[in-house]
Motif scaffolding. Structure first.
Motif, PDB file in Angstrom:
ATOM      1  N   ALA A  44       2.183   7.494  -4.180  1.00 51.52           N
ATOM      2  CA  ALA A  44       2.560   8.534  -5.284  1.00 51.52           C
ATOM      3  C   ALA A  44       3.619   7.629  -6.326  1.00 51.52           C
ATOM      4  CB  ALA A  44       3.294   9.291  -4.575  1.00 51.52           C
ATOM      5  N   ASP A  45       4.147   6.641  -5.941  1.00 47.52           N
ATOM      6  CA  ASP A  45       5.040   5.806  -6.808  1.00 47.52           C
ATOM      7  C   ASP A  45       4.494   4.712  -7.591  1.00 47.52           C
ATOM      8  OD1 ASP A  45       7.260   7.363  -5.761  1.00 47.52           O
ATOM      9  OD2 ASP A  45       7.564   5.750  -4.172  1.00 47.52           O
ATOM     10  N   GLY A  46       3.201   4.534  -7.507  1.00 42.67           N
ATOM     11  CA  GLY A  46       2.536   3.647  -8.251  1.00 42.67           C
ATOM     12  C   GLY A  46       1.701   2.520  -7.579  1.00 42.67           C
ATOM     13  N   VAL A  47       1.398   1.410  -7.905  1.00 39.82           N
ATOM     14  CA  VAL A  47       0.671   0.388  -7.356  1.00 39.82           C
ATOM     15  C   VAL A  47       1.670  -0.779  -7.184  1.00 39.82           C
ATOM     16  CG1 VAL A  47      -1.532  -1.317  -7.487  1.00 39.82           C
ATOM     17  CG2 VAL A  47      -1.451   1.215  -8.601  1.00 39.82           C
ATOM     18  N   THR A  48       1.561  -1.290  -5.899  1.00 41.08           N
ATOM     19  CA  THR A  48       2.431  -2.374  -5.476  1.00 41.08           C
ATOM     20  C   THR A  48       1.421  -3.886  -5.406  1.00 41.08           C
ATOM     21  OG1 THR A  48       4.179  -1.250  -4.770  1.00 41.08           O
ATOM     22  CG2 THR A  48       4.066  -3.483  -4.126  1.00 41.08           C
ATOM     23  N   HIS A  49       1.547  -4.881  -5.775  1.00 44.23           N
ATOM     24  CA  HIS A  49       0.684  -6.073  -5.525  1.00 44.23           C
ATOM     25  C   HIS A  49       1.562  -7.029  -4.509  1.00 44.23           C
ATOM     26  CE1 HIS A  49      -1.366  -4.761  -9.001  1.00 44.23           C
ATOM     27  NE2 HIS A  49      -2.469  -5.471  -9.004  1.00 44.23           N
ATOM     28  N   ILE A  50       0.792  -7.607  -3.409  1.00 45.85           N
ATOM     29  CA  ILE A  50       1.341  -8.224  -2.420  1.00 45.85           C
ATOM     30  C   ILE A  50       0.256  -9.642  -2.298  1.00 45.85           C
ATOM     31  CG2 ILE A  50       2.252  -8.464  -0.105  1.00 45.85           C
ATOM     32  CD1 ILE A  50       2.072  -5.367  -0.107  1.00 45.85           C
ATOM     33  N   PRO A  51       0.803 -10.749  -2.477  1.00 43.51           N
ATOM     34  CA  PRO A  51      -0.012 -11.871  -2.448  1.00 43.51           C
ATOM     35  C   PRO A  51      -0.334 -11.862  -0.969  1.00 43.51           C
ATOM     36  CG  PRO A  51       1.861 -12.599  -3.708  1.00 43.51           C
ATOM     37  CD  PRO A  51       2.295 -11.112  -3.199  1.00 43.51           C
TER      38      PRO A  51
END
Length: 329
Positions: A44-51
């Motif tokens: 709900a808070d958006g998109v988080t990118h994780i390598p």
């Protein structure tokens, strides 16, 4: 997003070493997908990118959905994935070795296949856990007895240190809430430690099933390795968490354990200990400094190895190359 099928596989030189990765990342109530060589967590808070190459173990909590492409990149980069329940109970884990070498797996199999060397490794594990005691000459039953006594002593000592009441280790499978706060914290810490140990074991190319203390389970060696750090890290931390209160024990334990693992460089130590146990050396450098990964050989007589991709039949055919055997994964 680039086409996954058109991307080449990463080589070991391009991957982050197991000892330098984030110990574990916990996600819940989100959708996990892939963007290039990263995973994305959308909520709900958006998109988080994780390598993805920096992850040791990805813990997927309740409400998570993961795509095939995300699992593909996690497997390619050697990250272990564990599905965990509401209270951190682990159900499944998987991964792929960071190294293409079979050296550690072969050493593990050789030690495991011989009763004497299997007992010698079990004694070495005990020595790593309790360096103030020499287990030389102890048989397996005596090792188990000594280990049980030392763990009970650790529980009592931590209870005295923290002031947390201790009435014995109690865990009811499937009923996390049945235990008191300290038992819940011990269970949560143990589940995280199993995931971390699984990540390191698989990333080094070892067999999770060939244990030296535990036996008969697909994760026997994982349990062996996780137990090396039980009395020194997991149990003291669990008592610290319980001493702080009864609320939200599982999540507080995970966060505190993640910080403690980083502070103590546990992943690096875990890699070093496995190499010491199986190879007799704690060298944590690159296993193949010349970059000769993906080399497949064939076994011959007298322990000799010969080149793969060659036809060893009689006559001129012996010089032929078999393209299907010239493996360049």
């Amino acid at each position: 997003m680039t086409n996954v099928s058109e991307r080449r596989a990463l080589t070991p030189r391009e991957l982050t070493r197991a000892g330098e990765r984030v110990s574990f990342i916990y996600l819940e109530r989100c959708t996990i997908h892939r963007d290039a060589n990263a995973i994305t967590a959308t909520d709900a808070d958006g998109v988080t990118h994780i390598p993805s190459a920096t992850i040791g173990t990805l813990l997927l909590g309740p409400g998570t959905r993961v795509t095939h492409q995300a699992m593909s990149v996690l497997g390619e980069t050697g990250a272990a994935v564990a599905w965990v329940g509401e209270h951190g109970v682990r159900y499944y884990a998987g991964g792929r070795a960071l190294t293409r070498s079979a050296a550690l797996a072969e050493a593990q199999a050789v030690h495991w296949a011989n009763q004497r060397s299997r007992l010698a490794v079990a004694r070495a594990m005990y020595r790593l856990r309790f360096p103030d005691e020499d287990p030389a000459g102890l048989n397996r039953r005596e090792l188990l007895g000594h280990e049980g006594d030392r763990v009970k002593k650790c529980y009592r000592a931590e209870a005295a240190r923290t002031g947390v009441p201790w009435h014995g280790r109690k865990y009811v499978p499937g009923d996390f809430a049945a235990g008191d706060a300290v038992n819940q914290a011990i269970t949560a810490a143990a589940q995280c430690m199993y995931g971390i140990a699984h990540a390191v074991v698989t990333s080094l190319g070892c067999s999770p099933a060939l244990g030296f203390v535990h036996s008969g389970h697909e994760l026997s060696f994982v349990l062996d390795i996780a137990d090396l750090y039980k009395t020194g890290l997991a149990i003291p931390l669990a008592f610290d968490i319980a001493a702080e209160g009864d609320e939200d024990v599982a999540s507080r334990t995970r966060r505190a354990l993640r910080d403690r693992i980083y502070e103590t460089s546990l992943l690096d130590r875990c890699v070093s200990d496995i190499k010491l146990l199986l190879l007799g050396s704690d060298d944590t450098g690159t296993a193949d400094p010349d970059g000769a990964w993906d080399i497949v050989t064939l076994q011959s007589d007298g322990g000799a190895r010969v080149a793969a991709g060659r036809n060893y039949g009689d006559g001129d055919a012996a010089e032929d190359r078999d393209e299907e055997m010239a493996m360049t994964w």
